[in-house]
Design a protein around this motif. Sequence first.
Motif, PDB file in Angstrom:
ATOM      1  N   PRO A   1       0.823  -1.207   0.000  1.00 23.90           N
ATOM      2  CA  PRO A   1       0.000   0.000   0.000  1.00 23.90           C
ATOM      3  C   PRO A   1       0.862   1.264   0.000  1.00 23.90           C
ATOM      4  CG  PRO A   1      -0.049  -1.064   2.146  1.00 23.90           C
ATOM      5  CD  PRO A   1       0.750  -1.951   1.264  1.00 23.90           C
ATOM      6  N   ASP A   2       0.304   2.374  -0.534  1.00 24.23           N
ATOM      7  CA  ASP A   2       1.046   3.642  -0.545  1.00 24.23           C
ATOM      8  C   ASP A   2       1.346   4.102   0.874  1.00 24.23           C
ATOM      9  OD1 ASP A   2       0.711   3.571  -3.229  1.00 24.23           O
ATOM     10  OD2 ASP A   2      -1.141   4.774  -3.202  1.00 24.23           O
ATOM     11  N   ARG A   3       0.372   3.924   1.730  1.00 27.69           N
ATOM     12  CA  ARG A   3       0.546   4.360   3.120  1.00 27.69           C
ATOM     13  C   ARG A   3       0.169   3.204   4.037  1.00 27.69           C
ATOM     14  NH1 ARG A   3      -3.555   9.159   3.333  1.00 27.69           N
ATOM     15  NH2 ARG A   3      -4.680   7.524   2.247  1.00 27.69           N
ATOM     16  N   PRO A   4       0.804   3.110   5.200  1.00 24.52           N
ATOM     17  CA  PRO A   4       0.478   1.970   6.075  1.00 24.52           C
ATOM     18  C   PRO A   4      -0.883   2.116   6.757  1.00 24.52           C
ATOM     19  CG  PRO A   4       2.121   3.389   7.121  1.00 24.52           C
ATOM     20  CD  PRO A   4       1.917   3.918   5.735  1.00 24.52           C
ATOM     21  N   ARG A   5      -1.389   3.327   6.759  1.00 28.09           N
ATOM     22  CA  ARG A   5      -2.701   3.506   7.430  1.00 28.09           C
ATOM     23  C   ARG A   5      -3.432   4.702   6.856  1.00 28.09           C
ATOM     24  NH1 ARG A   5       1.380   4.537  10.585  1.00 28.09           N
ATOM     25  NH2 ARG A   5       1.746   6.662  11.279  1.00 28.09           N
ATOM     26  N   VAL A   6      -4.717   4.661   7.044  1.00 23.07           N
ATOM     27  CA  VAL A   6      -5.555   5.779   6.640  1.00 23.07           C
ATOM     28  C   VAL A   6      -5.478   6.823   7.750  1.00 23.07           C
ATOM     29  CG1 VAL A   6      -7.954   6.423   6.141  1.00 23.07           C
ATOM     30  CG2 VAL A   6      -7.081   4.174   5.453  1.00 23.07           C
ATOM     31  N   GLU A   7      -5.306   8.066   7.378  1.00 17.57           N
ATOM     32  CA  GLU A   7      -5.237   9.119   8.408  1.00 17.57           C
ATOM     33  C   GLU A   7      -6.602   9.272   9.070  1.00 17.57           C
ATOM     34  OE1 GLU A   7      -2.543  10.416   9.585  1.00 17.57           O
ATOM     35  OE2 GLU A   7      -1.414   9.270   8.090  1.00 17.57           O
ATOM     36  N   VAL A   8      -6.608   9.480  10.363  1.00 15.39           N
ATOM     37  CA  VAL A   8      -7.883   9.647  11.070  1.00 15.39           C
ATOM     38  C   VAL A   8      -7.838  10.906  11.928  1.00 15.39           C
ATOM     39  CG1 VAL A   8      -8.411   7.180  11.132  1.00 15.39           C
ATOM     40  CG2 VAL A   8      -7.121   8.194  13.002  1.00 15.39           C
ATOM     41  N   VAL A   9      -9.004  11.463  12.161  1.00 15.51           N
ATOM     42  CA  VAL A   9      -9.115  12.643  13.026  1.00 15.51           C
ATOM     43  C   VAL A   9     -10.148  12.312  14.099  1.00 15.51           C
ATOM     44  CG1 VAL A   9      -9.746  15.093  13.092  1.00 15.51           C
ATOM     45  CG2 VAL A   9      -8.595  14.146  11.073  1.00 15.51           C
ATOM     46  N   ALA A  10      -9.805  12.653  15.334  1.00 16.14           N
ATOM     47  CA  ALA A  10     -10.708  12.325  16.444  1.00 16.14           C
ATOM     48  C   ALA A  10     -12.043  13.029  16.277  1.00 16.14           C
ATOM     49  CB  ALA A  10     -10.059  12.743  17.764  1.00 16.14           C
ATOM     50  N   ARG A  11     -13.105  12.351  16.627  1.00 15.68           N
ATOM     51  CA  ARG A  11     -14.414  12.991  16.680  1.00 15.68           C
ATOM     52  C   ARG A  11     -15.341  12.213  17.608  1.00 15.68           C
ATOM     53  NH1 ARG A  11     -16.805  12.019  10.563  1.00 15.68           N
ATOM     54  NH2 ARG A  11     -17.885  10.064  10.998  1.00 15.68           N
ATOM     55  N   GLU A  12     -16.378  12.906  17.987  1.00 14.36           N
ATOM     56  CA  GLU A  12     -17.321  12.340  18.938  1.00 14.36           C
ATOM     57  C   GLU A  12     -18.218  11.294  18.260  1.00 14.36           C
ATOM     58  OE1 GLU A  12     -20.341  14.485  22.103  1.00 14.36           O
ATOM     59  OE2 GLU A  12     -19.850  15.459  20.221  1.00 14.36           O
ATOM     60  N   GLY A  13     -18.670  10.343  19.016  1.00 18.15           N
ATOM     61  CA  GLY A  13     -19.654   9.422  18.454  1.00 18.15           C
ATOM     62  C   GLY A  13     -19.630   8.056  19.089  1.00 18.15           C
ATOM     63  N   ARG A  14     -20.525   7.234  18.570  1.00 15.12           N
ATOM     64  CA  ARG A  14     -20.636   5.841  19.042  1.00 15.12           C
ATOM     65  C   ARG A  14     -20.391   4.912  17.864  1.00 15.12           C
ATOM     66  NH1 ARG A  14     -25.165   2.925  22.750  1.00 15.12           N
ATOM     67  NH2 ARG A  14     -23.963   4.104  24.257  1.00 15.12           N
ATOM     68  N   GLY A  15     -19.642   3.854  18.100  1.00 12.96           N
ATOM     69  CA  GLY A  15     -19.392   2.883  17.037  1.00 12.96           C
ATOM     70  C   GLY A  15     -19.327   1.480  17.600  1.00 12.96           C
ATOM     71  N   CYS A  16     -19.663   0.523  16.769  1.00 10.87           N
ATOM     72  CA  CYS A  16     -19.587  -0.859  17.229  1.00 10.87           C
ATOM     73  C   CYS A  16     -19.116  -1.751  16.082  1.00 10.87           C
ATOM     74  CB  CYS A  16     -20.928  -1.343  17.760  1.00 10.87           C
ATOM     75  SG  CYS A  16     -22.243  -1.223  16.578  1.00 10.87           S
ATOM     76  N   ALA A  17     -18.585  -2.895  16.444  1.00 10.86           N
ATOM     77  CA  ALA A  17     -18.127  -3.844  15.422  1.00 10.86           C
ATOM     78  C   ALA A  17     -18.151  -5.254  15.986  1.00 10.86           C
ATOM     79  CB  ALA A  17     -16.710  -3.507  14.974  1.00 10.86           C
ATOM     80  N   CYS A  18     -18.331  -6.182  15.089  1.00 13.56           N
ATOM     81  CA  CYS A  18     -18.249  -7.602  15.421  1.00 13.56           C
ATOM     82  C   CYS A  18     -17.239  -8.192  14.471  1.00 13.56           C
ATOM     83  CB  CYS A  18     -19.577  -8.279  15.101  1.00 13.56           C
ATOM     84  SG  CYS A  18     -20.429  -8.920  16.509  1.00 13.56           S
ATOM     85  N   THR A  19     -16.308  -8.964  14.976  1.00 14.77           N
ATOM     86  CA  THR A  19     -15.452  -9.727  14.077  1.00 14.77           C
ATOM     87  C   THR A  19     -15.456 -11.177  14.555  1.00 14.77           C
ATOM     88  OG1 THR A  19     -13.338  -9.495  15.235  1.00 14.77           O
ATOM     89  CG2 THR A  19     -13.968  -7.696  13.734  1.00 14.77           C
ATOM     90  N   GLU A  20     -14.961 -12.050  13.699  1.00 16.73           N
ATOM     91  CA  GLU A  20     -15.001 -13.482  14.019  1.00 16.73           C
ATOM     92  C   GLU A  20     -13.693 -13.924  14.678  1.00 16.73           C
ATOM     93  OE1 GLU A  20     -17.281 -15.723  14.068  1.00 16.73           O
ATOM     94  OE2 GLU A  20     -18.925 -14.955  12.847  1.00 16.73           O
ATOM     95  N   ALA A  21     -13.678 -13.902  16.005  1.00 20.63           N
ATOM     96  CA  ALA A  21     -12.559 -14.456  16.774  1.00 20.63           C
ATOM     97  C   ALA A  21     -12.540 -15.972  16.535  1.00 20.63           C
ATOM     98  CB  ALA A  21     -12.771 -14.162  18.251  1.00 20.63           C
ATOM     99  N   PRO A  22     -11.434 -16.654  16.805  1.00 21.83           N
ATOM    100  CA  PRO A  22     -11.424 -18.104  16.596  1.00 21.83           C
ATOM    101  C   PRO A  22     -12.627 -18.796  17.253  1.00 21.83           C
ATOM    102  CG  PRO A  22      -9.224 -17.348  17.135  1.00 21.83           C
ATOM    103  CD  PRO A  22     -10.122 -16.154  17.265  1.00 21.83           C
ATOM    104  N   ARG A  23     -13.063 -18.292  18.395  1.00 23.59           N
ATOM    105  CA  ARG A  23     -14.155 -18.943  19.135  1.00 23.59           C
ATOM    106  C   ARG A  23     -15.543 -18.406  18.811  1.00 23.59           C
ATOM    107  NH1 ARG A  23      -9.645 -18.434  21.163  1.00 23.59           N
ATOM    108  NH2 ARG A  23      -8.610 -20.163  22.226  1.00 23.59           N
ATOM    109  N   GLY A  24     -15.607 -17.431  17.923  1.00 24.77           N
ATOM    110  CA  GLY A  24     -16.917 -16.898  17.547  1.00 24.77           C
ATOM    111  C   GLY A  24     -16.951 -15.385  17.552  1.00 24.77           C
ATOM    112  N   ILE A  25     -18.149 -14.828  17.406  1.00 32.06           N
ATOM    113  CA  ILE A  25     -18.221 -13.377  17.224  1.00 32.06           C
ATOM    114  C   ILE A  25     -17.845 -12.615  18.495  1.00 32.06           C
ATOM    115  CG2 ILE A  25     -19.810 -13.320  15.265  1.00 32.06           C
ATOM    116  CD1 ILE A  25     -22.119 -12.902  17.134  1.00 32.06           C
TER     117      ILE A  25
END
Lengths: 431, 148
Positions: free
Chosen positions: A330-354
């Motif tokens: 990739p051109d850059r190792p990461r996407v630049e981010v800027v702090a901001r207020e809010g709520r976020g959630c995520a689910c990923t599949e760990a070896p044992r499940g979500i």
Amino acid sequence: MTEKSREYKVDYLARVEGEGALYVKVRDGEVVDVKFKIFESPRLFEAFLLGRMYYEVPDITARICGICPIAYMMSSTHAIEQILGVSVEGPLRQLRRLIYCGEWIESHMLHAFLLHLPDFLGYDDAMQMAKYHHDLVKKALRVKKIGNDLVALIGGREVHPINVCVGGFYKTPTRDKLSNMKDELKQGKELTKELIMWLSKLDFPDFEQDYEFVSLKHPNEYPMNEGRIVSNKGLDIAVNQFEEYIIEEQVPHSTALHTYIKGRGSYMVGPLARVNLNRNMLHDESKELLKQVGFPEQCNNPFMSIIARVAETLYAFEESLSIIDVYTEPDRPRVEVVAREGRGCACTEAPRGILYHRYDLSPEGTVISAKIIPPTAQNQKRIEDDLRTIAPSIIKLPHSKAVWRFEQAIRNYDPCISCATHFLRLQVDEE
Amino acid sequence: MRVKVICVGSHQHGDDAAAHLVADLLAGEENIELVRVKAPTEILDKLSGDEELVIIVDAMEKVSSPGRVHRFTSAGSFSAKDPWRSTHNLTLREVLKILESINQLPKDILIYGIEGRSFKYMDTVSEDVAKACRLVADEIRKIAGRVP
């Protein structure tokens, strides 16, 4: 203990990650109480996160588990990126899948061959098993090491990697470095095929249940980092609806919260659920091998989760090789981010499940609330339901065999009690 | 020949960090290859079978007095009753026995067990144990100095 009562106790269940116990009460031949107890001290990670900057979260949450740190890093980064309005695509997204493949390989092989397999072969532990099956153990350890090497290559080190960050990575590997792993990955893939064939000849207990299997589902790939949450019984929700449908409850005998699907009950997450719900998304060799070994289209036998686990290991090798084949730096190792207020959630599949994470950030980017629901917490209620169902047949067995079979039923779920904050003592009382 | 020294433990649980303190004391020493691991299971990936001498350092539960150093010369020389219990995956004894079964354990192995006082979360290494770590590091330095 009276004449009519019997007591089974395992104060510390071995071959699981973390500390827990099991209690089964039998009265006049009837099982009246089953408790999968988790007594490991609460880890309080959600509280540690309060006031920390968003970019510290992946490294802090990775410390929750030495077996599946990538899962914690992935769920936390995706949840925070949702708040910051960032989407990670292209080779960075593929690298995230690649490092997750490494974790699936090492975690699945450890559980399947050193923790779970001795149950099927009648050994007390992997030490005894290794004496009589040393080639098998050697192969499994070889495969596991390749998974660790992959995590170390992308993550900086194999346990608690340090190279994952919000937006991508601190540093990305060169194409050459990844290509150099291809021979090892090919070797791992071939060894895993042999191991699946070997496992398919095991004698599996005849036990099936009408499970509700829950996993992520992605339209184009076997799920790891994104997708909707689906089940075989009609659940189909976005990740941000998780808390509307999945309810947590406190039970006196566990330092981990139990979860259930609102209005329905317990459910199963993990490799068996993933394979049942996403089999068509496996790569060709994994699909073909499952067919060859006669793995049912929908498998309702939790003891066969050992095959699902190793089939996913094979998938992880196939996926790793296909990612590396087309990887461009990739051109850059990461996407630049800027702090901001809010709520976020995520689910990923760990070896044992979500693995569900949800965060609230302040305008400056500090964590003002955090919620983490690991797969073992989600499986706890289901484990108790399995134990309750299987107990009447088990308590007819001699005591030591009964205890062993109870433990095996728990190990079907590869419980990571440390993650759920929570290990195992088995006690069966009969009045 | 380099001596492989595997230090097992967690920095976050008081005297469980004893082996890491030994590793800190041995850092940069010639003839010593240091490997730090958090749990015994990780050792499964760290030995190739062609090492000549492996030294493992780990903290032990208290038996008699904190800081007491126990020395073992084979995986079979400490029994399941030794206070080296791990509820996390595999114990040190299990890991060494597995490696022995698949011929990946060197002929010469030395295991140091350092009795701890407290393994409480976020505690630091206690003084008795720190003193024992200096003793163990000195011994390992001497052993490494003697190897050809």
